[in-house]
Design a protein around this motif. Structure first.
Motif, PDB file in Angstrom:
ATOM      1  N   THR A  85       0.847  -1.197   0.000  1.00  0.00           N
ATOM      2  CA  THR A  85       0.000   0.000   0.000  1.00  0.00           C
ATOM      3  C   THR A  85       0.881   1.245   0.000  1.00  0.00           C
ATOM      4  O   THR A  85       1.908   1.289   0.679  1.00  0.00           O
ATOM      5  CB  THR A  85      -0.910   0.019   1.247  1.00  0.00           C
ATOM      6  OG1 THR A  85      -1.747  -1.139   1.226  1.00  0.00           O
ATOM      7  CG2 THR A  85      -1.779   1.271   1.282  1.00  0.00           C
ATOM      8  N   ILE A  86       0.445   2.245  -0.788  1.00  0.00           N
ATOM      9  CA  ILE A  86       1.090   3.562  -0.740  1.00  0.00           C
ATOM     10  C   ILE A  86       0.020   4.613  -0.474  1.00  0.00           C
ATOM     11  O   ILE A  86      -1.157   4.411  -0.786  1.00  0.00           O
ATOM     12  CB  ILE A  86       1.843   3.887  -2.043  1.00  0.00           C
ATOM     13  CG1 ILE A  86       0.925   3.773  -3.274  1.00  0.00           C
ATOM     14  CG2 ILE A  86       3.062   3.005  -2.194  1.00  0.00           C
ATOM     15  CD1 ILE A  86       1.576   4.212  -4.562  1.00  0.00           C
ATOM     16  N   ILE A  87       0.460   5.721   0.110  1.00  0.00           N
ATOM     17  CA  ILE A  87      -0.464   6.803   0.458  1.00  0.00           C
ATOM     18  C   ILE A  87      -0.035   8.064  -0.299  1.00  0.00           C
ATOM     19  O   ILE A  87       1.156   8.330  -0.478  1.00  0.00           O
ATOM     20  CB  ILE A  87      -0.481   7.040   1.983  1.00  0.00           C
ATOM     21  CG1 ILE A  87      -1.595   8.027   2.370  1.00  0.00           C
ATOM     22  CG2 ILE A  87       0.873   7.496   2.503  1.00  0.00           C
ATOM     23  CD1 ILE A  87      -1.876   8.050   3.870  1.00  0.00           C
ATOM     24  N   SER A  88      -0.998   8.816  -0.795  1.00  0.00           N
ATOM     25  CA  SER A  88      -0.722   9.991  -1.641  1.00  0.00           C
ATOM     26  C   SER A  88      -0.334  11.192  -0.790  1.00  0.00           C
ATOM     27  O   SER A  88      -0.454  11.186   0.441  1.00  0.00           O
ATOM     28  CB  SER A  88      -1.958  10.335  -2.477  1.00  0.00           C
ATOM     29  OG  SER A  88      -2.952  10.912  -1.640  1.00  0.00           O
ATOM     30  N   LYS A  89       0.110  12.235  -1.486  1.00  0.00           N
ATOM     31  CA  LYS A  89       0.321  13.522  -0.830  1.00  0.00           C
ATOM     32  C   LYS A  89      -1.028  14.072  -0.371  1.00  0.00           C
ATOM     33  O   LYS A  89      -2.090  13.634  -0.837  1.00  0.00           O
ATOM     34  CB  LYS A  89       0.992  14.502  -1.787  1.00  0.00           C
ATOM     35  CG  LYS A  89       0.123  14.905  -2.965  1.00  0.00           C
ATOM     36  CD  LYS A  89       0.805  15.910  -3.868  1.00  0.00           C
ATOM     37  CE  LYS A  89      -0.125  16.364  -5.001  1.00  0.00           C
ATOM     38  NZ  LYS A  89       0.514  17.351  -5.889  1.00  0.00           N
TER      39      LYS A  89
END
Length: 1029
Positions: free
Chosen positions: A99-103
C-alpha cells in the motif's frame, strides 16, 4: 516449496502501486453552480490497485454518507459543505504487493460576505494633510482585490499617481496630500475571483470633508503604509512589499536593499509604493528599506525578507530486489528551509526502529531480511511549508541458481600477454557458492588464475595454451546450475609511434602523432583524452581533428589552440580484447589568467591600498598589472591612477590614488605579458572612500525673474560624485552690486536648485553679485565665480513720446515714436506694443502689434478703408507693458477703384505689342485713379510697368521664345491697387471680351495660375484653349 513458485510468478508479472495521478488542493466557491468536487487518484499496479481515502487522517467511510462516491480511484463529493467537507484528503492505493499513500490535498471553500450595513462616520481633514479611509472588508477567503468608488457605483476613483494609494493587503485608501476638490463620498469596492467566478461587494459610503488652508502649510513625509518587519516567502514565489507616505509636497518613494543591491528582477509600480520581487531565491533574502522624501525632509522604514523553501528531494531510494537473510540499506535526503524532517512508512503505516529495523532520520536499515519484509515503502519529508513523498518496492527473493538471464559469455577474446576477466553472475537467493573448471580440470587460485569472492574468474599473462572452454558452477541449498564459455587468444596491441611533448603559443596549430599495431582479425580504434577526459573529435566547429590515414594511424590535430588545451594528452589504441596507451604533455603559452583574492585595505578620502594574489602566468612571465574601478554612477570600468604608476609583474599590491571622497568603488586587476592582456580578476567587494569637505563649487549659477521685490537664484544640483560626504547642502552669498557686505544663506537639501530671496527694499531689475559653494558634514568647499543676477523686472514706467502716424493706403498705416530711455524700462526692453482701435470702439477691443528690440517705427496692415483709428504705443519687457503714450488718430485712405480695366485690345508689330484699354472711373467712395500698373508674366518671371495718369496704352516686347504674352492690368491710387484684368495676347492682333484665352507653346502653359496643369484638367475647368502650333 510453494513460496518459491509464487515469488517467481510475482517477479515476472506483479508489482506494487505507483501513483500516476495524485489529488490536488481545491478551492471551491460557495454558491457555485457546480454541484460536485472531484479529487483524482490513479495508480499503476499489477494486479490493479484498490483505493481508500482519508480525511484529516481518519479513514473515510464511503458507505455511511451518500454524498461520497468512489469512481475508479477518484473521490466525488456531491453538494459539498464547508462545515463537513473542509479538510485534508489522502488517497491510499493497495494491491497484494503493498500500500502507498498519496500527498495531502486540501479542500477549502471560497466565500465573500457582505459589508457591514452600519453607516460610516464622516472624516474631516485639513487641506494639504494626509488622510486614510478604512475599508474594513467583510469576512472572506481567499484574499481580495480592492478599488474605491467616488460618489456612487460605477464611478471608480481615478488614482492620481503618487498622491493616491489603495493597499491590496488591507483595502484602505491613502491620500498623501488632500486637496480641496477631494471632498466627496467614498466606498470600498472588494472583489473575489475564484476560477471563472467573480463576486464584488461595496461598503457604505464614507464622507470626506476638507478644511481649507490658506497658509498652504507643508509637511515632511510620514510613512503610513508599512510592510511587515519580518516577511517570510518561499523560493519561486513573489514577494510584495507596500509602502506609502503622507507629505506635502507629495513625497517621492525610493527602495533599496540595505545589505546589498536591489535585485535586477525587482518590479516597481509607476508611483513606486509597491516593490515586487518575482521568482524569489535565497540571494534575495535581506533587509529592504523604503524612503519617502520631499523638500521638507524624509522618512524611512525597514523590514526583512526571509526566504524559505518547501522540501525538495536530493536523493531517494529505488525499487530493490534483495535475497533472503541479506541486509537492506535505503537512504533519503531532502533540502528545505526550515530543515525538513524525514519519516518512513511501510504499506501506509509508520515504520519505527524495532528488532531488525533501524530508522535514523533519512536512513533505513533492515537486517536479516525475511519474505514478510516485502512491500511498499515510502519516505516522507516535511517542514511547515509542505510534505513530499517518494516510494519504492522491496522484493525479498528466495531462488535456486539460474543462468538464464546472465549466462557466461559464449566467446571470450583475449590478447596474448594480457589479462581477461570472465564474469559468473547467476540469479540465486541466498547467494550461490561458485567454482570454475577448464574442460575437466577444476581451477584453483595460483599466480596467474584467481577466482574472486563474487565468482569472477581472472586470468593474467595469457598465452595460447590458455585457450579452451571454461565452465562456472553455482549452487545453494535450493539447487545447482552451470554455464560455459570459450576463451580465444589474439595478438596484443602495441604503440609503435607515441606522441611527443609540444610547446606552442595560443592560437597556433599542433599535431600529436600516435601509431599502433594490432591483431589483424580485429578492428583497431584510437581515442584521445585530455587530463583523463575523453575528447570528442567529431564535434562540429571544435578545435580537434583526428587524422584518418589508415587503420594503424590515429594522429590528433589541435586547431587554434587555447590555454584550456594545455595538459596531458593520452592516445589509446584499442581492440575488443585489449588496449595500449601513450601520453605527452602540450604546453600552450598565452596571456596570464585572472589574478585572485582582490582585497581593499587602508581606505582614506582619495585613495586605497589594493592587494591581490598572482594568477596563472600561462607559461609566460607576467610583465605588468593594470587596475580598473567602477562606481554605481556607471557600469563601465575605467583605469585608475596608481602609485607606483607602472605596476611590475612581481607585485601583489599597489596604492590607488586620485579617487573621489565618499564614493562607492569596486576594483579589478588585469595581468599582461608579451602575449597580451589576460582576463580581469573578479571585482573586489564594494567599498566607500572616507568623506571629505567639497572640493568643487556648484555650477550653472544663474537666475532672475520672479515677482516684485524678489531675487531668484538658480544653480545645477551637485552631482553625486562631487558631494564628498553626507549632509550636503549649499551656501549662497549675494550682495547688491557696489555694496561691501555679503548676505549668506544656507540651503540644506542636496537636490535644491533654486532659492528665492524676498525683501521689500529690492528695486526692480537691481543687479546683485552672487556666488555659491557646497558644504557637508566634513566642512565647506570653495566659492564659485561671482555671477551677476538681476532682481525681478517690473513694467516700464514711462511711455514712448512723439508718437506720429500716417495712412499709407486704404489698409495700412505707418506709426513712429521716440524710444523710452533705459533708465525707465525697469528691465530689459523687449520692444514696443502698438494698440489701435476704431473710433466707435473702446480701447479694450484694440488690436495689437508688437515690435522686437529697439525698433522705433512699424507698419500696421489689415485695416479698414476710410476709417478713423486711435493709436497708442507702450514699451514692454518680461514683466509686462508700460503706460500708454498719448493717443493719436489716423484715418485710412479711400479704397482703390473696384472696376477692372475693360475693352482690352492689342496690336502686334514684329516682336512688340501695343496694348490699349478703356479708362477706369473711380466712384465717390473710392480714391482717384493715379495711373495704371501692367504686369507682364511668364511661367518663370513677372515684369511690372507703371503707366502715368491720363494714358491708357503701353508698348511691350513679346517674349523671344513665345508668340504670346500674359498681362495683368489694374488701376491704382492712394488707396492702393485696384482689381486686375488678366489677358493673354498673341502675335496676331485681337480683342479681349471677358474671356480668358490660353496659348500653349513649348510644353508650358503661359497663364501663371495654370503653369504645370494638364490639358485634360483645363478642359474640365471649362476654359477655351487656343493652340499655336
Amino acid at each position: 516449496m510453494p513460496f518459491v513458485s509464487e515469488l517467481n510468478s510475482f517477479t515476472n508479472m506483479n508489482y506494487g502501486p505507483v501513483f500516476e495521478e495524485q489529488p490536488s488542493s481545491i478551492l471551491f466557491p460557495e454558491g457555485s453552480a457546480e454541484e460536485k468536487v472531484t479529487l483524482t487518484c490513479k495508480a499503476r499496479a499489477s494486479p490493479p490497485a484498490t483505493y481508500r481515502w482519508k480525511i484529516n487522517g481518519t479513514q473515510l467511510n464511503l458507505d455511511s454518507n451518500s454524498r461520497y462516491t468512489l469512481i475508479a480511484g477518484n473521490l466525488v463529493i456531491t453538494n459539498p459543505l464547508r462545515a463537513q467537507d473542509s479538510g485534508s484528503y489522502q488517497c491510499l492505493a493497495s494491491n497484494p504487493s503493498g500500500t502507498i499513500i498519496s500527498k495531502e490535498a486540501v479542500l477549502r471553500f471560497g466565500y465573500l460576505h457582505e459589508f457591514s450595513p452600519d453607516e460610516r462616520s464622516p472624516q474631516t481633514v485639513n487641506e494639504g494633510a494626509g488622510a486614510t479611509l478604512l475599508c474594513n472588508p467583510p469576512q472572506h477567503y481567499p484574499s481580495l482585490s480592492y478599488r474605491w468608488l467616488l460618489k456612487e457605483f460605477p464611478n471608480f476613483l481615478q488614482l492620481e499617481i503618487g498622491r493616491h494609494f489603495i493597499s491590496q493587503v488591507t483595502g484602505n485608501l491613502y491620500l498623501a496630500k488632500v486637496k480641496a476638490d477631494d471632498v466627496g463620498t467614498y466606498s470600498c469596492f472588494a472583489t473575489s475571483r475564484i476560477d471563472f467566478i467573480t463576486k464584488s461587494v461595496f461598503s457604505k459610503p464614507t464622507r470626506l470633508n476638507v478644511n481649507p488652508d490658506a497658509s498652504h502649510r507643508k509637511y515632511s513625509p510620514s510613512i503610513k503604509v508599512r510592510f511587515p518587519s519580518e516577511t517570510y516567502a518561499l523560493t519561486g514565489q513573489v514577494a510584495q512589499l507596500e509602502c506609502f507616505a503622507y507629505g506635502n509636497p507629495v513625497p517621492v518613494l525610493r527602495w533599496r536593499k540595505v545589505d546589498g543591491s536591489l535585485p535586477s528582477k525587482a518590479l516597481l509600480t509607476a508611483d513606486q509604493p509597491v516593490l515586487q520581487i518575482p521568482d524569489l531565491s535565497f540571494d534575495d533574502e535581506g533587509v529592504y528599506e523604503c524612503e519617502a522624501k520631499n523638500s521638507e525632509g524624509w522618512d524611512t522604514y525597514q523590514g526583512r525578507i526571509t526566504v524559505q523553501a518547501q522540501p525538495e528531494w536530493l536523493h531517494v531510494m529505488s525499487d530493490t530486489e534483495s535475497e533472503i537473510n541479506s541486509v537492506l540499506r535505503w537512504s533519503c535526503v531532502a533540502a528545505g528551509k526550515p530543515r525538513p524532517t524525514i519519516r518512513w512508512l511501510r504499506n501506509g503505516q509508520p515504520l519505527n526502529s524495532q528488532d531488525r529495523i533501524e530508522v535514523t532520520s533519512g536512513e533505513l536499515k533492515i537486517s536479516g531480511l525475511i519474505l514478510e519484509d516485502s512491500g511498499m515503502y515510502q519516505c516522507v519529508s516535511e517542514n511547515k511549508h509542505g510534505t513530499i513523498y517518494t516510494n519504492a518496492e522491496l522484493r525479498v527473493q528466495v531462488q535456486a541458481p539460474d543462468f538464464r538471464l546472465s549466462p557466461v559469455r559464449r566467446l571470450i577474446p583475449a590478447a596474448r600477454g594480457g589479462e581477461v576477466i570472465i564474469e559468473c553472475r547467476p540469479r540465486a537467493a541466498p547467494k550461490a557458492t561458485v567454482f570454475w573448471s577448464r574442460g575437466t580440470e577444476l581451477l584453483t587460485n595460483n599466480s596467474r588464475i584467481t577466482v574472486k569472492a563474487d565468482g569472477t574468474l581472472w586470468i593474467k599473462n595469457i598465452s595460447r595454451s590458455d585457450e579452451g572452454k571454461y565452465t562456472c558452477f553455482a549452487e545453494n541449498f535450493l539447487g545447482k546450475a552451470n554455464s560455459t564459455g570459450s576463451l580465444s587468444v589474439r595478438d596484443a596491441t602495441k604503440i609503435t609511434l607515441a606522441p611527443s611533448n609540444a610547446d606552442i603559443n595560443q592560437g597556433e596549430n599542433v599535431t600529436l602523432q600516435c601509431h599502433a599495431s594490432h591483431d589483424p582479425t580485429m578492428d583497431l580504434t584510437f581515442t584521445w583524452a585530455l587530463d583523463g577526459v575523453l575528447i570528442d573529435t567529431d564535434q562540429s566547429g571544435g578545435h580537434y581533428r583526428q587524422v584518418v590515414a589508415n587503420e594503424a594511424i590515429g594522429d590528433l590535430t589541435i586547431l587554434n589552440a587555447q590555454l584550456k588545451h594545455s595538459g596531458r594528452y593520452t592516445c589509446t589504441a584499442q581492440t575488443v580484447v585489449d588496449s595500449k596507451s601513450a601520453s605527452s604533455v602540450l604546453v600552450v603559452r598565452g596571456p596570464p589568467g585572472p589574478p585572485g583574492g582582490v582585497v581593499v585595505k587602508t581606505i582614506n578620502e582619495t585613495g586605497v591600498e589594493l592587494r591581490w594574489s598572482r594568477g596563472y602566468d600561462n607559461h609566460s612571465p607576467i610583465g605588468k598589472y593594470i587596475i580598473e574601478a567602477r562606481t554605481p554612477l556607471s557600469s563601465d570600468w575605467k583605469q585608475v591612477r596608481t602609485k607606483p604608476m607602472n605596476i611590475e609583474g612581481n607585485a601583489e599590491s599597489a596604492r590607488i590614488i586620485s579617487l573621489l571622497p565618499w564614493m562607492d568603488y569596486e576594483f579589478r586587476v588585469t595581468a599582461s605579458n608579451i602575449l597580451g592582456s589576460g582576463e580581469p580578476s573578479m571585482p573586489s567587494q564594494s567599498i566607500r572612500t572616507k568623506p571629505a569637505a567639497p572640493t568643487v563649487a556648484p555650477s550653472g549659477l544663474g537666475g532672475g525673474g520672479g515677482d516684485r521685490h524678489e531675487l531668484i537664484i538658480t544653480w545645477t544640483p551637485m552631482a553625486r560624485e562631487y558631494q564628498n560626504g553626507d549632509g550636503f547642502g549649499y551656501t549662497l552669498a549675494f550682495r547688491k552690486r557696489g555694496k561691501q557686505d555679503w548676505h549668506l544663506v544656507k540651503v540644506p537639501n542636496v537636490e535644491s536648485s533654486r532659492y528665492v530671496y524676498h525683501n521689500e527694499s529690492i528695486t526692480a531689475y537691481c543687479p546683485f553679485e552672487v556666488k555659491i559653494k557646497g558644504f557637508n558634514n566634513k566642512g565647506e568647499g570653495p566659492f564659485s565665480q561671482t555671477a551677476l543676477i538681476y532682481s525681478a523686472e517690473e513694467e516700464p514706467t514711462v511711455a514712448p513720446s512723439w508718437v506720429n502716424g500716417s495712412s499709407l493706403s486704404a489698409t495700412e498705416m505707418f506709426v513712429s515714436w521716440d524710444p523710452v530711455q533705459h533708465l525707465f524700462t525697469n528691465g530689459i526692453l523687449q520692444g514696443y506694443e502698438i494698440r489701435y482701435w476704431r473710433a466707435n470702439d473702446s480701447e479694450a477691443a484694440a488690436d495689437r502689434v508688437r515690435t522686437a528690440g529697439l525698433e522705433s517705427s512699424a507698419r500696421v496692415s489689415g485695416l479698414r478703408p476710410s476709417t478713423l483709428y486711435h493709436v497708442v504705443v507702450r514699451a514692454y519687457n518680461s514683466a509686462g507693458t508700460g503706460p500708454p503714450s498719448p493717443s493719436i488718430t489716423v484715418t485710412t485712405k479711400k479704397p482703390p477703384p473696384n472696376q477692372a480695366p475693360d475693352k482690352v485690345s492689342w496690336k502686334t508689330d514684329g516682336s512688340w505689342v501695343t496694348v490699349a484699354w478703356d479708362h477706369v472711373k473711380a466712384q465717390k467712395n473710392e480714391s482717384a485713379v493715379l495711373g495704371y500698373k501692367v504686369s507682364n508674366q511668364t511661367c518663370a518671371t513677372a515684369v511690372l510697368k507703371v503707366v502715368e495718369k491720363g494714358k491708357n496704352s503701353i508698348r511691350l516686347p513679346l517674349p523671344r521664345d513665345d508668340n504670346f504674352a500674359v498681362l495683368e492690368i489694374r488701376a491704382w491710387g492712394e488707396g492702393g491697387d485696384g482689381t486686375p484684368t488678366e489677358v493673354i495676347v498673341s502675335r496676331d492682333s485681337g480683342e479681349w471680351d471677358h474671356m480668358i484665352f490660353l496659348v500653349l507653346s513649348s510644353n508650358c502653359f503661359i497663364h501663371t495660375a495654370f503653369c504645370g496643369l494638364s490639358l485634360h484638367l483645363i478642359f474640365l475647368l471649362g476654359i477655351p484653349l487656343i493652340l499655336d502650333i
